[in-house]
Design an enzyme around this catalytic site. Structure first.
Site, PDB file in Angstrom:
ATOM      1  N   LYS A 179       0.850  -1.198   0.000  1.00 20.22           N
ATOM      2  CA  LYS A 179       0.000   0.000   0.000  1.00 20.22           C
ATOM      3  C   LYS A 179       0.885   1.247   0.000  1.00 20.22           C
ATOM      4  O   LYS A 179       1.820   1.360   0.795  1.00 20.22           O
ATOM      5  CB  LYS A 179      -0.922   0.015   1.224  1.00 20.22           C
ATOM      6  N   HIS A 237      -0.582  -8.698   8.784  1.00 20.66           N
ATOM      7  CA  HIS A 237      -0.704  -7.297   8.367  1.00 20.66           C
ATOM      8  C   HIS A 237      -0.393  -6.292   9.478  1.00 20.66           C
ATOM      9  O   HIS A 237       0.383  -5.363   9.295  1.00 20.66           O
ATOM     10  CB  HIS A 237      -2.128  -7.000   7.873  1.00 20.66           C
TER      11      HIS A 237
HETATM   12  C1  BG6 Z   1      -6.743 -10.050   3.708  1.00 20.78           C
HETATM   13  C2  BG6 Z   1      -7.510 -10.772   4.778  1.00 20.78           C
HETATM   14  O1  BG6 Z   1      -5.401 -10.460   3.720  1.00 20.78           O
HETATM   15  O2  BG6 Z   1      -6.819  -8.657   3.935  1.00 20.78           O
HETATM   16  C3  BG6 Z   1      -8.950 -10.307   4.789  1.00 20.78           C
HETATM   17  O3  BG6 Z   1      -7.447 -12.169   4.548  1.00 20.78           O
HETATM   18  C4  BG6 Z   1      -9.017  -8.798   4.885  1.00 20.78           C
HETATM   19  O4  BG6 Z   1      -9.655 -10.929   5.849  1.00 20.78           O
HETATM   20  C5  BG6 Z   1      -8.127  -8.139   3.852  1.00 20.78           C
HETATM   21  O5  BG6 Z   1     -10.363  -8.395   4.696  1.00 20.78           O
HETATM   22  C6  BG6 Z   1      -8.051  -6.643   4.039  1.00 20.78           C
HETATM   23  O6  BG6 Z   1      -7.310  -6.084   2.993  1.00 20.78           O
HETATM   24  P1  BG6 Z   1      -7.673  -4.671   2.395  1.00 20.78           P
HETATM   25  O7  BG6 Z   1      -6.514  -4.328   1.519  1.00 20.78           O
HETATM   26  O8  BG6 Z   1      -8.944  -4.853   1.646  1.00 20.78           O
HETATM   27  O9  BG6 Z   1      -7.832  -3.770   3.571  1.00 20.78           O
END
Ligand code: BG6
Length: 466
Positions: A179, A237
């Protein structure tokens, strides 16, 4: 920048990630002229979506759903390079034949990119199969998170990888690092003299890394049942975000320096204390498809974490994320200590703190909550907000979506924004106490901010609320 020809193999090609992110990612890269000079994409999986034409049609529908103003020519050019071959971890011989055929069409110096978008429990056998079929030669392997389900399984996966490839061939993807706004943290800190001197425990009282989601399971009940929120979001994350916020100056972007700096943060992280962790599950989760009627799986996690080094000693890092919450947002807040100055107030502690808020939106935004003089005849204060919209600073720039950026980096062979084995290992060690003795899951109402206990954590108030 001219990339060599590529044959890409995509396991999980009929899945949700491929439809929502990977094929649209290839499309956008192609539209921007950033794909290799020539390439083929071979989708694979256990179940056939039909013949190549039917698979292409399925991919096309995915593109129509996700891409605005689909350029017919770009789409047609991409689709014509796509095919499908069934395979599984027991038998990949036909797939290997297809890969070799495709390579012959592309001439010499062809690279392989193998993308494993498969559940953690299936990963290790797939890796072994790739080794047996010699699909790992000249290949870069992209692995989707979570990498294993705990320390033991992660180590066993790592050993399986080491049997068939070198670490410089392994790209453990954590798309949050792709990001723009996350990379912008490095620019904010290290390209400005303003923030870095205050970026430590003397000035910062606490840090919040907050990623609420209003989405529910979206058909991923069975994945969630085997994974849960801690593994899906926190150990991956959110901890990676913590690494970016807390790292020391990496000195350069060369040779794994950023990953070394991030790894040093994780080494200094105190293993989580289950008593400072809140697990929640939204009401109605147990009625979702593929979810056990008595499931104790967490769909919400809030933790208090510490990085025991000189810079961050005793500064709590609050990490929070969950499904079916009040809204979707991604925000990092650095909460500065109140000023000791008594010029405006006899009781400085009464003044609200300054928050530096980094919004992890596609178009990065940062704001600082501070106080200014209220215009008028008296020396009164008013709460004010200073905004930075990076998009306004560079309106001509073309941001890449996280997966696009990371797919491009794999093709370039740049591992900076990927997770290294030692980071993964350490983060599982940090999470191990919670995996061993998970806190009791508490229920919460969909559309809320999670269980009461998370609101009662000593954050001094979550920046996202209301
Ligand atoms: C993914 C998860 O890696 O990331 C999901 O498995 C989550 O559960 C998603 O919703 C969120 O990613 P972003 O980029 O849409 O915020």
């Amino acid at each position: 920048e001219q990339l060599p020809p590529h044959v890409m193999v995509l396991f999980g090609a009929t899945g949700d990630l491929a439809a929502r992110k990977l094929f649209p990612g290839f499309y956008h890269l192609a539209a921007a002229g950033r794909m290799p000079s020539d390439y083929r994409v071979i989708g694979s999986g256990r179940h056939s979506p039909g013949d190549d034409e039917e698979f292409r049609q399925q991919v096309r529908e995915g593109l129509e759903d996700t891409v605005d103003d689909l350029d017919e020519q770009v789409a047609a050019d991409l689709l014509e390079r796509i095919s499908f071959q069934t395979s599984d971890s027991d038998d990949g011989s036909e797939l290997a034949d297809r890969v070799r055929e495709a390579e012959e069409q592309l001439g010499d110096d062809v690279r392989r990119l193998v993308y494993l978008s498969v559940p953690p429990a299936a990963m290790q056998d797939m890796v072994a199969m790739l080794g047996r079929e010699q699909l790992t030669e000249r290949a870069r392997l992209v692995l989707e998170k979570p990498f294993g389900l705990d320390l033991e399984s992660a180590r066993s996966l790592d050993a399986a990888l080491k049997d068939v490839v070198d670490e410089d061939q392994v790209f453990r993807i954590d798309h949050f690092l792709g990001k723009e706004a996350v990379q912008n943290i490095l620019a904010l800190r290290f390209a400005n003299g303003l923030f870095e001197p205050a970026w430590d425990s003397r000035s910062i009282a606490s840090v919040q890394i907050d990623v609420p989601e209003d989405l529910g399971m979206e058909g991923r009940g069975s994945f969630y049942e085997s994974t849960g929120c801690l593994r899906d979001m926190i150990s991956t994350h959110l901890c990676q975000l913590l690494g970016f916020v807390a790292l020391e100056d990496p000195g350069s972007f060369e040779e794994g320096a950023v990953r070394d700096a991030k790894h040093a943060v994780f080494e200094a992280m105190r293993p989580l204390d289950p008593e400072r962790v809140v697990f929640g599950q939204y009401d109605g989760y147990r009625d979702e498809d593929d979810v056990d009627a008595d499931s104790e799986v967490e769909t919400f996690v809030a933790i208090e974490a510490f990085v025991d080094n000189d810079r961050w000693r005793d500064v709590p890092f609050y990490l929070r994320t969950g499904k079916r919450l009040a809204r979707s947002d991604r925000v990092i807040t650095l909460r500065f200590r109140g000023s000791d100055c008594t010029l405006f107030d006899d009781e400085p502690t009464r003044r609200p703190p300054n928050d530096l808020v980094i919004e992890l939106t596609d178009d990065p935004k940062v704001h600082v909550e501070l106080r200014a003089k209220k215009p008028g005849p008296d020396m009164d204060l008013v709460e004010a907000v200073m905004h930075l919209d990076v998009g306004d600073a560079a309106p001509e720039a073309t941001p890449l979506e996280a997966y696009e950026r990371l797919l491009l980096d794999v093709m370039r062979g740049d591992q900076t924004l990927f997770t290294r084995a030692d980071e993964v290992d350490r983060l599982w060690q940090v999470c191990e106490p919670v995996l061993q003795s998970p806190p009791q899951v508490q229920s919460y109402a969909p559309g809320s901010w999670g269980p009461e206990a998370a609101l009662e954590m000593p954050t001094g108030g979550w920046q996202l609320r209301g």
